[in-house]
Design an enzyme around this catalytic site. Structure first.
Site, PDB file in Angstrom:
ATOM      1  N   ARG A  69       0.828  -1.225   0.000  1.00 55.42           N
ATOM      2  CA  ARG A  69       0.000   0.000   0.000  1.00 55.42           C
ATOM      3  C   ARG A  69       0.850   1.258   0.000  1.00 55.42           C
ATOM      4  NH1 ARG A  69      -3.822  -2.628   4.620  1.00 55.42           N
ATOM      5  NH2 ARG A  69      -1.800  -3.108   5.468  1.00 55.42           N
ATOM      6  N   LYS A 178       1.586 -18.739   7.808  1.00 60.96           N
ATOM      7  CA  LYS A 178       0.756 -18.971   8.965  1.00 60.96           C
ATOM      8  C   LYS A 178       0.487 -17.637   9.666  1.00 60.96           C
ATOM      9  CE  LYS A 178       2.674 -20.234  12.934  1.00 60.96           C
ATOM     10  NZ  LYS A 178       3.391 -19.196  13.703  1.00 60.96           N
ATOM     11  N   ASP A 207       4.738 -24.103   6.660  1.00 54.92           N
ATOM     12  CA  ASP A 207       5.142 -24.335   8.048  1.00 54.92           C
ATOM     13  C   ASP A 207       6.664 -24.339   7.944  1.00 54.92           C
ATOM     14  OD1 ASP A 207       6.146 -25.498  10.383  1.00 54.92           O
ATOM     15  OD2 ASP A 207       4.240 -26.481  10.760  1.00 54.92           O
ATOM     16  N   HIS A 208       7.290 -23.252   8.338  1.00 52.98           N
ATOM     17  CA  HIS A 208       8.715 -23.137   8.007  1.00 52.98           C
ATOM     18  C   HIS A 208       9.577 -24.199   8.690  1.00 52.98           C
ATOM     19  CE1 HIS A 208       9.045 -20.906  11.807  1.00 52.98           C
ATOM     20  NE2 HIS A 208      10.342 -21.102  11.752  1.00 52.98           N
ATOM     21  N   LYS A 212      13.304 -26.777   7.455  1.00 54.46           N
ATOM     22  CA  LYS A 212      14.589 -26.908   8.162  1.00 54.46           C
ATOM     23  C   LYS A 212      15.249 -28.227   7.759  1.00 54.46           C
ATOM     24  CE  LYS A 212      13.026 -24.284  12.237  1.00 54.46           C
ATOM     25  NZ  LYS A 212      13.843 -23.092  12.318  1.00 54.46           N
ATOM     26  N   GLU A 246      12.340 -21.310  23.330  1.00 57.84           N
ATOM     27  CA  GLU A 246      13.012 -20.085  22.871  1.00 57.84           C
ATOM     28  C   GLU A 246      13.410 -19.268  24.090  1.00 57.84           C
ATOM     29  OE1 GLU A 246      11.156 -18.431  19.001  1.00 57.84           O
ATOM     30  OE2 GLU A 246       9.495 -19.090  20.240  1.00 57.84           O
ATOM     31  N   ASP A 265       0.273 -20.634  18.056  1.00 53.99           N
ATOM     32  CA  ASP A 265       1.497 -20.180  17.398  1.00 53.99           C
ATOM     33  C   ASP A 265       2.462 -21.329  17.087  1.00 53.99           C
ATOM     34  OD1 ASP A 265       3.203 -18.047  16.482  1.00 53.99           O
ATOM     35  OD2 ASP A 265       4.427 -18.344  18.276  1.00 53.99           O
ATOM     36  N   HIS A 270       3.916 -26.293  14.019  1.00 50.49           N
ATOM     37  CA  HIS A 270       5.277 -26.838  14.098  1.00 50.49           C
ATOM     38  C   HIS A 270       5.383 -28.125  14.943  1.00 50.49           C
ATOM     39  CE1 HIS A 270       5.939 -22.987  12.422  1.00 50.49           C
ATOM     40  NE2 HIS A 270       6.121 -22.312  13.530  1.00 50.49           N
ATOM     41  N   LYS A 370       8.225 -19.371  25.342  1.00 52.35           N
ATOM     42  CA  LYS A 370       9.104 -18.211  25.141  1.00 52.35           C
ATOM     43  C   LYS A 370       9.788 -17.917  26.475  1.00 52.35           C
ATOM     44  CE  LYS A 370       7.027 -16.597  21.140  1.00 52.35           C
ATOM     45  NZ  LYS A 370       7.780 -17.096  20.014  1.00 52.35           N
TER      46      LYS A 370
HETATM   47  C1  BG6 Z   1       7.056 -18.833  14.294  1.00 48.15           C
HETATM   48  C2  BG6 Z   1       6.338 -18.307  15.488  1.00 48.15           C
HETATM   49  O1  BG6 Z   1       6.217 -19.596  13.491  1.00 48.15           O
HETATM   50  O2  BG6 Z   1       8.160 -19.629  14.717  1.00 48.15           O
HETATM   51  C3  BG6 Z   1       7.260 -17.535  16.394  1.00 48.15           C
HETATM   52  O3  BG6 Z   1       5.279 -17.459  15.074  1.00 48.15           O
HETATM   53  C4  BG6 Z   1       8.469 -18.359  16.749  1.00 48.15           C
HETATM   54  O4  BG6 Z   1       6.592 -17.124  17.576  1.00 48.15           O
HETATM   55  C5  BG6 Z   1       9.100 -18.922  15.492  1.00 48.15           C
HETATM   56  O5  BG6 Z   1       9.381 -17.520  17.427  1.00 48.15           O
HETATM   57  C6  BG6 Z   1      10.206 -19.897  15.834  1.00 48.15           C
HETATM   58  O6  BG6 Z   1      10.879 -20.219  14.664  1.00 48.15           O
HETATM   59  P1  BG6 Z   1      12.380 -20.695  14.709  1.00 48.15           P
HETATM   60  O7  BG6 Z   1      12.683 -21.041  13.299  1.00 48.15           O
HETATM   61  O8  BG6 Z   1      13.187 -19.568  15.248  1.00 48.15           O
HETATM   62  O9  BG6 Z   1      12.379 -21.873  15.625  1.00 48.15           O
END
Ligand code: BG6
Length: 518
Positions: A69, A178, A207-208, A212, A246, A265, A270, A370
């Site tokens: 935008r 996501k 889903d990243h 990995k 984390e 989340d 994940h 976290k």
């Molecule tokens: C994301 C979450 O999908 O994954 C975050 O929204 C999280 O809250 C993150 O911190 C963790 O990803 P990674 O790759 O650092 O483990």
């Protein structure tokens, strides 16, 4: 009709020294990034594209166009991309290679709900397709707030941008970030909206974690070696622990996190995906839908946690102030943008069972939080004690059972613990580990998004989430979300820098287990 991702593709098989490689090459294409001025684009997407270009993996015929935008010229957008690269790469040289890379970036200013903007975008894409000879193949990447998804799907559809193979166009694929819904009903609705414009084979739900290397390697470890699969079951495995901890807090993401919480989340996506990859049966073939079928079967076999059983099977927590890595950290409720009486969980732990012949009665413990003691994501497979120990009077329960730890991150690797005899005349035993470390063997693993980009450009959906999997995962979360919504007690407080609320230990203690807090 077979889905595209299962149809035979031109794969290249090579043997280089001791490596056997299968490579699926990405097609020439244009990439349209919605939300190109956002945080994800800056931190992950631009650097990943650059790494791909630098390692020669990005198709030569390629361009990227940011849509947003905020009015920006192509040059100012390129300056933003450059700034993001400089932030993530210390060794970046301002050379002709970099300038050429940046010259394949463009910008298109438009409101997400403006139909005319999409028509104008369509003609800009047409001309860029010609300039870059991308054969009309396009990836649309949605890195925007989910509240905008519906509008964008609809407008893309109306502007015929979802159509494939007509009017000089090649394929059209959609990458969706996501969160994919916030419960079962909203996920179903979202899927319905997308499916009215795109077919399932065009949809790449991210889903990243699946991008990995260490997660992909779980399948190679299990299915390319003879020694693990025969013992990968209830006869030999005592319990499985899956942790994604984390040490960071929620940073500037209060707006999102207050609405989401750790269950939405991290668990719905994940952690359940990690469980699926650990527990699934060997797929009949290494193709997207066979692998995804097996993962869905696991989700179907997970014993749902009933509403009344939530308190004994799931624990939630929220971080209070504390010390993280030697530094003072504020509590969640003191984070900017967080309500002072927030009940959002920043930690969750649960015990799940997979009701099938392979896993019946083997507890799977999942936890994520976290501001925990350290950053560690791993899958620990704890094996059973030996049935009879000949080294009397030592009992089999006195020694540590074998544990196979798949370290997802950091210190990516795999370790196997086992008992050994100490040298000397006495019979002393202790536990040692055999260790494999990715970095020392192969160098630093690439960023997950690099792989996900390539797979989407190659039309391989294996590492993306299929619709059934999204729904099944949300269905498992539903009773927990419902129970928590009605439970006035809220999450238990844990000190920042700890391993979560103390009573999360009870989940395991009940079965004689304890978390690997290492
Ligand atoms: C994301 C979450 O999908 O994954 C975050 O929204 C999280 O809250 C993150 O911190 C963790 O990803 P990674 O790759 O650092 O483990």
């Amino acid at each position: 009709m077979p889905l595209q991702s299962d149809s035979p593709r031109a794969t290249i098989q090579t043997k280089i020294q001791e490596q056997f490689c299968i490579e699926t090459r990405p097609d020439p294409c244009g990439l349209v990034i919605f939300g190109a001025s956002g945080d994800l684009a800056e931190r992950k997407l631009f650097p990943s594209l650059f790494h791909l270009r630098r390692s020669g993996l990005l198709p030569k015929q390629f361009y990227a166009i940011g849509m947003g935008r905020t009015p920006l010229s192509d040059d100012s957008f390129r300056a933003k991309v450059l700034a993001s690269l400089k932030k993530s790469m210390k060794d970046l040289e301002d050379d002709s290679f970099l300038r050429e890379f940046l010259s394949s970036f463009y910008y298109f200013t438009g409101q997400y709900d403006d139909s005319f903007a999409y028509q104008a975008l369509a003609s800009r894409l047409k001309s860029l397709d010609e300039t870059h000879q991308t054969r009309g193949n396009r990836v649309f990447y949605l890195s925007i707030p989910p509240s905008l998804y519906r509008t964008v799907f609809q407008r893309l559809g109306e502007a015929h941008l979802a159509q494939e193979g007509v009017d000089g166009r090649g394929w059209s694929r959609l990458i969706v970030e996501k969160p994919f819904g916030r419960d079962l009903a909203s996920a179903r609705e979202l899927n319905k909206q997308i499916r009215s414009h795109f077919k399932e084979r065009q949809i790449y739900r991210i889903d990243h974690y699946l991008g990995k290397e260490t997660v992909q390697n779980v399948m190679v470890l299990r299915f390319a070696n003879i020694m693990f699969e025969p013992i990968w079951n209830r006869n030999f495995v005592d319990h499985v622990e899956i942790t994604a901890a984390e040490d960071i807090g929620i940073g500037h993401r209060a707006g999102y996190f207050e609405e989401a919480g750790t269950l939405r989340d991290m668990f719905q996506n994940h952690l359940l995906q990690l469980l699926c990859i650990t527990a699934m049966e060997p797929p009949g073939a290494f193709v997207a839908n066979r692998v995804r079928d097996e993962k869905s079967k696991v989700l179907r076999a997970i014993r749902p946690i009933r509403y009344e059983d939530v308190p004994k099977s799931v624990i939630r927590g929220q971080y209070g102030p504390g010390l993280v890595n030697g530094k003072n950290a504020r509590g969640y409720r003191d984070e900017p943008g967080v309500s002072p009486d927030s009940l959002t969980e920043t930690f969750a732990a649960m015990r799940l069972f997979v009701d099938n012949w392979r896993w019946r009665d083997v507890p799977f413990y999942l936890r994520s939080g976290k501001r925990m003691a350290k950053r560690v994501s791993e899958i620990a497979v704890h094996f059973k004690a030996v049935p009879h120990l000949i080294f009397e009077p030592i009992r089999s329960t006195d020694i540590l059972a074998n544990t196979l730890v798949l370290r997802i991150q950091p210190e990516e690797g795999i370790s196997l613990s086992f008992e050994t005899k100490h040298p000397g005349p006495k019979l002393c035993m202790s536990c040692v580990t055999m260790d494999f470390n990715y970095e020392s063997s192969f160098g630093e693993p690439p960023e997950a998004y690099e792989r996900l980009f390539l797979d989407c450009m190659a039309g391989d959906q294996m590492l993306f989430i299929r619709e059934d999997s999204v729904n099944l995962s949300w269905a498992l979360m539903e009773p927990i979300l419902a129970r928590w919504k009605e439970d006035p007690a809220g999450p238990a407080l844990y000190e920042a820098g700890s391993w979560g609320p103390e009573h999360a230990d009870g989940l395991l203690a009940e079965f004689g287990h304890c978390w690997r807090n290492v």
